[in-house]
Design a protein around this motif. Structure first.
Motif, PDB file in Angstrom:
ATOM      1  N   LEU A  42       0.832  -1.207   0.000  1.00  0.00           N
ATOM      2  CA  LEU A  42       0.000   0.000   0.000  1.00  0.00           C
ATOM      3  C   LEU A  42       0.866   1.256   0.000  1.00  0.00           C
ATOM      4  O   LEU A  42       0.555   2.245  -0.672  1.00  0.00           O
ATOM      5  CB  LEU A  42      -0.929  -0.008   1.212  1.00  0.00           C
ATOM      6  N   ALA A  43       1.969   1.219   0.754  1.00  0.00           N
ATOM      7  CA  ALA A  43       2.867   2.371   0.799  1.00  0.00           C
ATOM      8  C   ALA A  43       3.457   2.662  -0.576  1.00  0.00           C
ATOM      9  O   ALA A  43       3.673   3.820  -0.938  1.00  0.00           O
ATOM     10  CB  ALA A  43       3.980   2.127   1.816  1.00  0.00           C
ATOM     11  N   GLU A  44       3.712   1.613  -1.338  1.00  0.00           N
ATOM     12  CA  GLU A  44       4.242   1.804  -2.691  1.00  0.00           C
ATOM     13  C   GLU A  44       3.216   2.512  -3.578  1.00  0.00           C
ATOM     14  O   GLU A  44       3.575   3.388  -4.379  1.00  0.00           O
ATOM     15  CB  GLU A  44       4.621   0.450  -3.296  1.00  0.00           C
ATOM     16  N   LEU A  45       1.948   2.180  -3.431  1.00  0.00           N
ATOM     17  CA  LEU A  45       0.906   2.860  -4.217  1.00  0.00           C
ATOM     18  C   LEU A  45       0.804   4.332  -3.812  1.00  0.00           C
ATOM     19  O   LEU A  45       0.595   5.202  -4.662  1.00  0.00           O
ATOM     20  CB  LEU A  45      -0.440   2.162  -4.017  1.00  0.00           C
ATOM     21  N   ILE A  46       0.966   4.600  -2.532  1.00  0.00           N
ATOM     22  CA  ILE A  46       0.947   5.993  -2.061  1.00  0.00           C
ATOM     23  C   ILE A  46       2.133   6.757  -2.642  1.00  0.00           C
ATOM     24  O   ILE A  46       1.996   7.895  -3.096  1.00  0.00           O
ATOM     25  CB  ILE A  46       0.962   6.040  -0.526  1.00  0.00           C
ATOM     26  N   SER A  47       3.308   6.127  -2.627  1.00  0.00           N
ATOM     27  CA  SER A  47       4.508   6.765  -3.175  1.00  0.00           C
ATOM     28  C   SER A  47       4.334   7.074  -4.658  1.00  0.00           C
ATOM     29  O   SER A  47       4.686   8.161  -5.133  1.00  0.00           O
ATOM     30  CB  SER A  47       5.721   5.850  -2.963  1.00  0.00           C
ATOM     31  N   GLN A  48       3.762   6.128  -5.403  1.00  0.00           N
ATOM     32  CA  GLN A  48       3.491   6.358  -6.825  1.00  0.00           C
ATOM     33  C   GLN A  48       2.554   7.549  -7.020  1.00  0.00           C
ATOM     34  O   GLN A  48       2.740   8.356  -7.931  1.00  0.00           O
ATOM     35  CB  GLN A  48       2.881   5.109  -7.447  1.00  0.00           C
ATOM     36  N   THR A  49       1.567   7.654  -6.139  1.00  0.00           N
ATOM     37  CA  THR A  49       0.602   8.748  -6.235  1.00  0.00           C
ATOM     38  C   THR A  49       1.272  10.096  -6.021  1.00  0.00           C
ATOM     39  O   THR A  49       1.033  11.054  -6.767  1.00  0.00           O
ATOM     40  CB  THR A  49      -0.513   8.555  -5.183  1.00  0.00           C
ATOM     41  N   LEU A  50       2.099  10.196  -4.990  1.00  0.00           N
ATOM     42  CA  LEU A  50       2.770  11.464  -4.691  1.00  0.00           C
ATOM     43  C   LEU A  50       3.644  11.913  -5.858  1.00  0.00           C
ATOM     44  O   LEU A  50       3.668  13.091  -6.220  1.00  0.00           O
ATOM     45  CB  LEU A  50       3.598  11.319  -3.414  1.00  0.00           C
ATOM     46  N   LYS A  51       4.365  10.967  -6.444  1.00  0.00           N
ATOM     47  CA  LYS A  51       5.225  11.304  -7.582  1.00  0.00           C
ATOM     48  C   LYS A  51       4.390  11.728  -8.791  1.00  0.00           C
ATOM     49  O   LYS A  51       4.695  12.722  -9.457  1.00  0.00           O
ATOM     50  CB  LYS A  51       6.111  10.113  -7.934  1.00  0.00           C
ATOM     51  N   LYS A  52       3.358  10.952  -9.071  1.00  0.00           N
ATOM     52  CA  LYS A  52       2.528  11.226 -10.245  1.00  0.00           C
ATOM     53  C   LYS A  52       1.849  12.581 -10.148  1.00  0.00           C
ATOM     54  O   LYS A  52       1.713  13.295 -11.144  1.00  0.00           O
ATOM     55  CB  LYS A  52       1.480  10.116 -10.403  1.00  0.00           C
ATOM     56  N   CYS A  53       1.440  12.961  -8.949  1.00  0.00           N
ATOM     57  CA  CYS A  53       0.713  14.224  -8.747  1.00  0.00           C
ATOM     58  C   CYS A  53       1.630  15.370  -8.342  1.00  0.00           C
ATOM     59  O   CYS A  53       1.149  16.464  -8.009  1.00  0.00           O
ATOM     60  CB  CYS A  53      -0.381  14.016  -7.707  1.00  0.00           C
ATOM     61  N   GLU A  54       2.940  15.110  -8.322  1.00  0.00           N
ATOM     62  CA  GLU A  54       3.942  16.135  -8.018  1.00  0.00           C
ATOM     63  C   GLU A  54       3.709  16.772  -6.649  1.00  0.00           C
ATOM     64  O   GLU A  54       3.828  17.985  -6.469  1.00  0.00           O
ATOM     65  CB  GLU A  54       3.962  17.207  -9.120  1.00  0.00           C
ATOM     66  N   LEU A  55       3.427  15.923  -5.675  1.00  0.00           N
ATOM     67  CA  LEU A  55       3.316  16.350  -4.282  1.00  0.00           C
ATOM     68  C   LEU A  55       4.614  16.000  -3.558  1.00  0.00           C
ATOM     69  O   LEU A  55       5.396  15.181  -4.056  1.00  0.00           O
ATOM     70  CB  LEU A  55       2.122  15.674  -3.610  1.00  0.00           C
ATOM     71  N   PRO A  56       4.876  16.592  -2.392  1.00  0.00           N
ATOM     72  CA  PRO A  56       6.109  16.278  -1.651  1.00  0.00           C
ATOM     73  C   PRO A  56       6.260  14.770  -1.446  1.00  0.00           C
ATOM     74  O   PRO A  56       5.379  14.126  -0.868  1.00  0.00           O
ATOM     75  CB  PRO A  56       5.922  17.012  -0.322  1.00  0.00           C
ATOM     76  N   GLU A  57       7.351  14.203  -1.916  1.00  0.00           N
ATOM     77  CA  GLU A  57       7.494  12.749  -1.928  1.00  0.00           C
ATOM     78  C   GLU A  57       7.614  12.145  -0.534  1.00  0.00           C
ATOM     79  O   GLU A  57       7.389  10.942  -0.353  1.00  0.00           O
ATOM     80  CB  GLU A  57       8.701  12.337  -2.770  1.00  0.00           C
ATOM     81  N   HIS A  58       7.959  12.953   0.459  1.00  0.00           N
ATOM     82  CA  HIS A  58       8.092  12.441   1.820  1.00  0.00           C
ATOM     83  C   HIS A  58       6.893  12.816   2.698  1.00  0.00           C
ATOM     84  O   HIS A  58       6.969  12.726   3.921  1.00  0.00           O
ATOM     85  CB  HIS A  58       9.381  12.952   2.451  1.00  0.00           C
ATOM     86  N   ALA A  59       5.794  13.211   2.066  1.00  0.00           N
ATOM     87  CA  ALA A  59       4.589  13.564   2.833  1.00  0.00           C
ATOM     88  C   ALA A  59       4.006  12.356   3.544  1.00  0.00           C
ATOM     89  O   ALA A  59       3.404  12.480   4.609  1.00  0.00           O
ATOM     90  CB  ALA A  59       3.548  14.189   1.912  1.00  0.00           C
ATOM     91  N   VAL A  60       4.162  11.177   2.946  1.00  0.00           N
ATOM     92  CA  VAL A  60       3.729   9.923   3.579  1.00  0.00           C
ATOM     93  C   VAL A  60       4.892   8.954   3.499  1.00  0.00           C
ATOM     94  O   VAL A  60       5.367   8.626   2.410  1.00  0.00           O
ATOM     95  CB  VAL A  60       2.496   9.317   2.878  1.00  0.00           C
ATOM     96  N   GLN A  61       5.374   8.491   4.648  1.00  0.00           N
ATOM     97  CA  GLN A  61       6.472   7.528   4.682  1.00  0.00           C
ATOM     98  C   GLN A  61       6.124   6.396   5.632  1.00  0.00           C
ATOM     99  O   GLN A  61       5.431   6.595   6.637  1.00  0.00           O
ATOM    100  CB  GLN A  61       7.762   8.191   5.161  1.00  0.00           C
ATOM    101  N   ILE A  62       6.606   5.216   5.320  1.00  0.00           N
ATOM    102  CA  ILE A  62       6.419   4.070   6.201  1.00  0.00           C
ATOM    103  C   ILE A  62       7.777   3.594   6.676  1.00  0.00           C
ATOM    104  O   ILE A  62       8.747   3.584   5.902  1.00  0.00           O
ATOM    105  CB  ILE A  62       5.641   2.937   5.482  1.00  0.00           C
ATOM    106  N   ILE A  63       7.901   3.271   7.933  1.00  0.00           N
ATOM    107  CA  ILE A  63       9.157   2.754   8.471  1.00  0.00           C
ATOM    108  C   ILE A  63       9.316   1.321   7.974  1.00  0.00           C
ATOM    109  O   ILE A  63       8.505   0.454   8.328  1.00  0.00           O
ATOM    110  CB  ILE A  63       9.180   2.829  10.003  1.00  0.00           C
ATOM    111  N   PRO A  64      10.330   1.046   7.154  1.00  0.00           N
ATOM    112  CA  PRO A  64      10.410  -0.243   6.453  1.00  0.00           C
ATOM    113  C   PRO A  64      11.092  -1.355   7.252  1.00  0.00           C
ATOM    114  O   PRO A  64      11.779  -2.205   6.682  1.00  0.00           O
ATOM    115  CB  PRO A  64      11.230   0.117   5.206  1.00  0.00           C
ATOM    116  N   THR A  65      10.929  -1.344   8.549  1.00  0.00           N
ATOM    117  CA  THR A  65      11.494  -2.409   9.372  1.00  0.00           C
ATOM    118  C   THR A  65      10.524  -2.720  10.499  1.00  0.00           C
ATOM    119  O   THR A  65       9.814  -1.834  10.993  1.00  0.00           O
ATOM    120  CB  THR A  65      12.860  -2.011   9.961  1.00  0.00           C
ATOM    121  N   THR A  66      10.495  -3.974  10.915  1.00  0.00           N
ATOM    122  CA  THR A  66       9.632  -4.378  12.032  1.00  0.00           C
ATOM    123  C   THR A  66      10.397  -4.421  13.354  1.00  0.00           C
ATOM    124  O   THR A  66       9.841  -4.802  14.375  1.00  0.00           O
ATOM    125  CB  THR A  66       9.015  -5.765  11.764  1.00  0.00           C
ATOM    126  N   ASP A  67      11.660  -4.037  13.319  1.00  0.00           N
ATOM    127  CA  ASP A  67      12.474  -4.028  14.539  1.00  0.00           C
ATOM    128  C   ASP A  67      11.872  -3.067  15.564  1.00  0.00           C
ATOM    129  O   ASP A  67      11.609  -1.898  15.271  1.00  0.00           O
ATOM    130  CB  ASP A  67      13.906  -3.600  14.199  1.00  0.00           C
TER     131      ASP A  67
END
Length: 427
Positions: free
Chosen positions: A164-189
């Motif tokens: 789901l985070a990847e789809l959000i990232s694609q959306t931000l890029k496609k719509c030219e919004l700040p790419e770090h507006a939504v981020q997910i911490i990519p570790t379960t540690d």
């Protein structure tokens, strides 16, 4: 030690990027935000197969670990749930933009025009378990309200969340919004969570969604303000003036419509004058839904000769969030006793009174100390979508800033905008 240093750098980098993104998202127009949300909704529907595939990986792990059935149920994607996710994103897009909304306005005698205006909080960290749709709920609500967000899901849903985070990232890029507006911490540690909770320089609010253990850990360890609810110990009170059919239907719905959620009823209190006639009907209807009835002595005596199976209730049962087909039942002498029991055993989430008496409803509303109170309606409506708020970011049982379902407005704070004509303050 190197591994911990690496996680620290990862999380701090995410937080720093989120802070910069928040300053940009606060300035986005409604049109820019709505275009992004509608684009995301389309991408969710177009990628159903990919989402189901990644979710299947999480489900396989969950079953191998023998996670509780309610947790697996919350984790599971279906075609209907994926479509519902997309529909909810579009619903949020259609809602009014809260940013810039004027809350109050005062014109001072000296001519100063003082306006209290709604603005984004800034950077919001959301920590959650099990339900991967929360990734979308939180992302779209934060984006629409002009915030940046950092998402940290549970290890049981890591593949679904990352997809789901990847789809959000694609959306931000496609719509030219700040790419770090939504981020997910990519570790379960778990150390990543510890690090996030220290970063009050960059993160302005933490919202946990999960079990009591997770929420207490976050509350005890966070340097950042936390908006929370621990449990959903919700109750239905059937008054002496209750409509019999309504009492049955509302109680059954509140308990069984979906047992694994925080707004499902866990306790039933019923007035002694209504109990002899009504309790057997309610109990029989609950048993048809395979609900286990844990009853105190007065309730047990009424049901003794009905053939309806019961289990003796302990006091601890009334403090328990079952998230299962179990309900605790008590006969009370007065409305005041019901109110006192709800305040004693409940978690301040959602309670309902079933009565035709406006006076009883008024007293119940005034006396019960919970975020949401219902008169002649099921507790299952405590939900952002049902309240017309769009997807919710959580249900707050706190008292400061936000209480109850948290939608777009609850993700905003305010600032004063003061307009003058050259005024200077004297001595």
């Amino acid at each position: 030690m190197k591994e911990k240093d690496s996680i620290h750098e990862l999380v701090e980098g995410i937080a720093r990027q989120a802070r910069q993104a928040a300053l940009q998202t606060a300035m986005l127009t409604s049109e820019q935000k709505n275009r992004a949300l509608n684009t995301l909704a389309d991408l969710i529907e177009q990628n159903e197969v990919m989402l189901m595939t990644e979710n299947a990986r999480d489900l396989a792990t969950a079953r191998a670990l023998e996670l509780p059935t309610p947790m697996i149920e919350r984790l599971t994607f279906t075609s209907e749930r994926i479509k519902s996710m997309a529909d909810e994103v579009r619903e949020v897009a259609a809602l009014p933009d809260p940013v810039g909304e004027e809350i109050e306005r005062t014109l001072r005698p000296n001519g100063l025009d003082i306006r209290k205006v709604r603005v984004p909080i800034g950077v919001i960290g959301i920590i959650y378990e099990s339900r991967p749709n929360v990734t979308i709920d939180c992302a779209v609500l934060c984006l629409k309200s002009g915030n940046a967000c950092i998402l940290r899901g549970g290890k049981e849903a890591i593949h679904s969340n990352m997809a789901l985070a990847e789809l959000i990232s694609q959306t931000l890029k496609k719509c030219e919004l700040p790419e770090h507006a939504v981020q997910i911490i990519p570790t379960t540690d778990r150390y990543a969570l510890n690090e996030l909770l220290k970063l009050n320089e960059y993160v302005h609010c933490i919202i946990p969604r999960g079990g009591e253990g997770l929420i207490r850990f976050i509350t005890d360890n966070s340097r950042i303000p936390v908006i929370k609810h621990y449990d959903g110990i919700c109750s239905v009170y059937v008054d002496k003036d209750a409509d019999p059919e309504m009492a049955v239907s509302v109680t059954v719905n509140a308990k069984t419509q979906r047992v694994s959620v925080c707004n499902a009823a866990e306790n039933l209190f019923i007035h002694k004058d209504a109990a002899p006639a009504l309790l057997p009907k309610i109990a029989a209807a609950l048993r048809k839904k395979d609900v286990e009835l844990r009853v105190e002595e007065k309730a047990a005596a009424i049901l003794k000769d009905t053939g309806i199976p019961t289990v003796p209730a302990t006091e601890e049962d009334f403090r328990t969030e079952y998230l299962d087909t179990i309900i605790s039942i008590k006969v009370v002498d007065t409305l005041e006793e019901a109110v006192a029991d709800i305040n004693q055993y409940g978690s301040g989430h959602s309670e309902a009174i079933i009565t035709d008496s406006e006076a009883a409803a008024k007293a119940f509303f005034a006396g019960v100390d919970s975020s949401t109170i219902y008169h002649n309606a099921s507790t299952r409506f405590t939900d952002g979508n049902e309240f017309g708020l769009g997807a919710e970011i959580g249900i707050s049982t706190d008292r400061l800033h936000a209480r109850g379902p948290m939608g777009l407005r609850e993700l905003c704070t305010y600032k004063y905008q003061v307009h003058g004509t050259g005024q200077c303050r004297g001595a």
